[in-house]
Design a protein around this motif. Structure first.
Motif, PDB file in Angstrom:
ATOM      1  N   GLU A 167       0.851  -1.364   0.287  1.00  0.00           N
ATOM      2  CA  GLU A 167       0.119   0.216  -0.081  1.00  0.00           C
ATOM      3  C   GLU A 167       0.774   0.988  -0.004  1.00  0.00           C
ATOM      4  N   GLN A 170       1.507   2.663  -3.724  1.00  0.00           N
ATOM      5  CA  GLN A 170       0.583   2.277  -4.489  1.00  0.00           C
ATOM      6  C   GLN A 170      -0.120   4.317  -4.503  1.00  0.00           C
ATOM      7  N   LYS A 172      -2.520   7.574  -6.397  1.00  0.00           N
ATOM      8  CA  LYS A 172      -3.917   7.601  -7.351  1.00  0.00           C
ATOM      9  C   LYS A 172      -3.561   8.628  -8.019  1.00  0.00           C
ATOM     10  N   LEU A 211      -5.581   3.997 -10.228  1.00  0.00           N
ATOM     11  CA  LEU A 211      -4.538   3.177  -9.110  1.00  0.00           C
ATOM     12  C   LEU A 211      -3.432   2.597  -9.487  1.00  0.00           C
ATOM     13  N   ALA A 239      -2.478   6.488  -2.316  1.00  0.00           N
ATOM     14  CA  ALA A 239      -2.998   5.838  -2.141  1.00  0.00           C
ATOM     15  C   ALA A 239      -3.360   5.786  -0.698  1.00  0.00           C
TER      16      ALA A 239
END
Length: 310
Positions: A167, A170, A172, A211, A239
Motif C-alpha cells: 500500500e 500505491q 491514485k 491506481l 493511495a
C-alpha cells in the motif's frame, strides 16, 4: 376662378366610387350605378344613405368633367409624389437612427469587453500570486524539515528503516481527459518496475482515474511518479496517505547515510527533489512570461477600442 367647389375639394372621388385613375368614364358610371342602388334615398332612407348618395353624385360629377378630373389627377399625383418623398425621408431617417443605435451598442459592448478583460487579468494575477505563495510556503516547509532533520541527527541516532508495504507503493492518479490505459503504461515505463495498473472509466467531464502499484523495492520510481504527475500532467496522491519511508529516505540522504538500507537500486530521492525544484522554477518563469504577453495583448486591445470609440 376655382375649378372645384369647397365641397368637391373635401372628397377623393376615386376613393368614394372605389375606382382607379386608369378607369374610363364607362367604368366609372358603372361603379356609380352599383353604389347608387344601395344608397339611393328611395331604396335606403336614412341620413347616412342620403349623405353617401350625395358624395357619390359629387364624385361622378367631378370624374365625368374632363377639366375637373384633370385637376384632381394632378393634385393626386402631387400628393403621391409627396408621400413617396416622405417615405424616402422616413426610411433614411430610420436608417440613420438604426446606425446610431448600432454604433452605441458596439461601443457599449466594447467597453464591457474591455472591463471583462481587466477583470479576467486581475483573476489571472490573483491565481498566479496564490501559486507563488504556495510554492514559497512549500519551500519553507521543506527547508524547515531539512533543518529539523539535521538537528535530530546531532541529538539522536538515525532511525531504523521503516517497513514498506504494497500500500505504501500505491498512487491514485486523476488522468487528463482522453488519456487511455495504454498511454499511462507507456508514460510509466521510465519509472521502473510496475506491479499493476488499474484504470477506471471517466465520469462526467473529468478524465479517467487510475491506481498504480509499483513493484517491491521501486520506491524511488514511485516517489518520482508522484511528483511528476506521471509525466503527463496527472494529479497524483498517495493511495493510503504519504508513507513513512518518504521522510525517512530524505533524512537519510541529508544525514549522509545514503539510501541503501535494503531498498534496492532505486533512484536517488535527493536528485529527484533537485529536478522537481528546477521544474517548478521553470514553470514559474514560463507563467510570468505568458502573463506579461497576455497583459501586453490586453493593453493593445484596450487602445484599439479607445481609438474606435474616438
Amino acid at each position: 376662378m376655382a375649378i372645384l367647389t369647397d365641397e368637391e375639394r373635401d372628397i377623393d372621388p376615386y376613393d368614394v366610387l372605389g375606382v382607379t385613375l386608369e378607369m374610363g368614364e364607362k367604368e366609372i358610371r358603372k361603379a356609380y350605378r352599383k353604389l347608387s342602388l344601395r344608397c339611393h334615398p328611395d331604396k335606403n332612407p336614412g341620413p347616412e344613405a342620403e349623405a353617401m348618395f350625395h358624395s357619390i353624385s359629387l364624385a361622378l360629377a367631378i370624374l365625368t368633367n374632363p377639366e375637373k378630373r384633370k385637376f384632381i389627377d394632378g393634385k393626386l399625383a402631387q400628393s403621391r409624389a409627396q408621400a413617396v418623398r416622405r417615405a424616402e425621408m422616413d426610411s433614411k431617417r430610420k436608417a440613420k437612427v438604426d446606425d446610431l443605435l448600432r454604433r452605441e451598442e458596439d461601443a457599449k459592448r466594447a467597453r464591457k469587453d474591455a472591463l471583462d478583460a481587466r477583470k479576467e487579468a486581475a483573476k489571472d494575477e490573483a491565481v498566479h500570486d496564490a501559486g507563488r505563495r504556495m510554492v514559497e510556503e512549500r519551500r519553507k516547509r521543506q527547508e524547515a524539515a531539512i533543518a529539523a532533520a539535521r538537528q535530530e541527527k546531532k541529538s539522536s541516532p538515525p532511525p531504523a528503516p521503516p517497513p514498506i508495504s504494497p500500500e505504501d507503493l500505491q498512487l491514485k492518479l486523476q488522468l487528463p481527459v482522453g488519456c487511455t490505459q495504454g498511454d499511462l503504461e507507456t508514460a510509466l515505463n521510465k519509472y521502473g518496475a510496475i506491479e499493476a495498473v488499474h484504470v477506471a472509466l471517466a465520469k462526467g467531464k473529468k478524465g479517467p482515474r487510475a491506481l498504480v502499484e509499483f513493484a517491491a523495492g521501486n520506491w524511488g520510481g514511485c516517489w518520482a511518479c508522484m511528483h511528476d504527475g506521471a509525466g503527463i500532467g496527472a494529479k497524483a496522491k498517495w493511495a493510503a496517505g504519504e508513507p513513512a519511508w518518504v521522510q525517512w529516505a530524505a533524512q537519510q540522504r541529508e544525514n549522509g547515510k545514503g539510501t541503501g538500507f535494503g531498498f534496492g537500486s532505486a533512484p536517488d530521492i535527493s536528485d529527484m527533489k533537485d529536478r522537481q525544484r528546477q521544474r517548478e522554477k521553470d514553470a514559474a518563469m514560463e507563467s510570468a512570461t505568458l502573463l506579461r504577453m497576455r497583459q501586453a495583448e490586453r493593453e493593445r486591445m484596450v487602445e484599439e477600442i479607445r481609438r474606435a470609440e474616438a
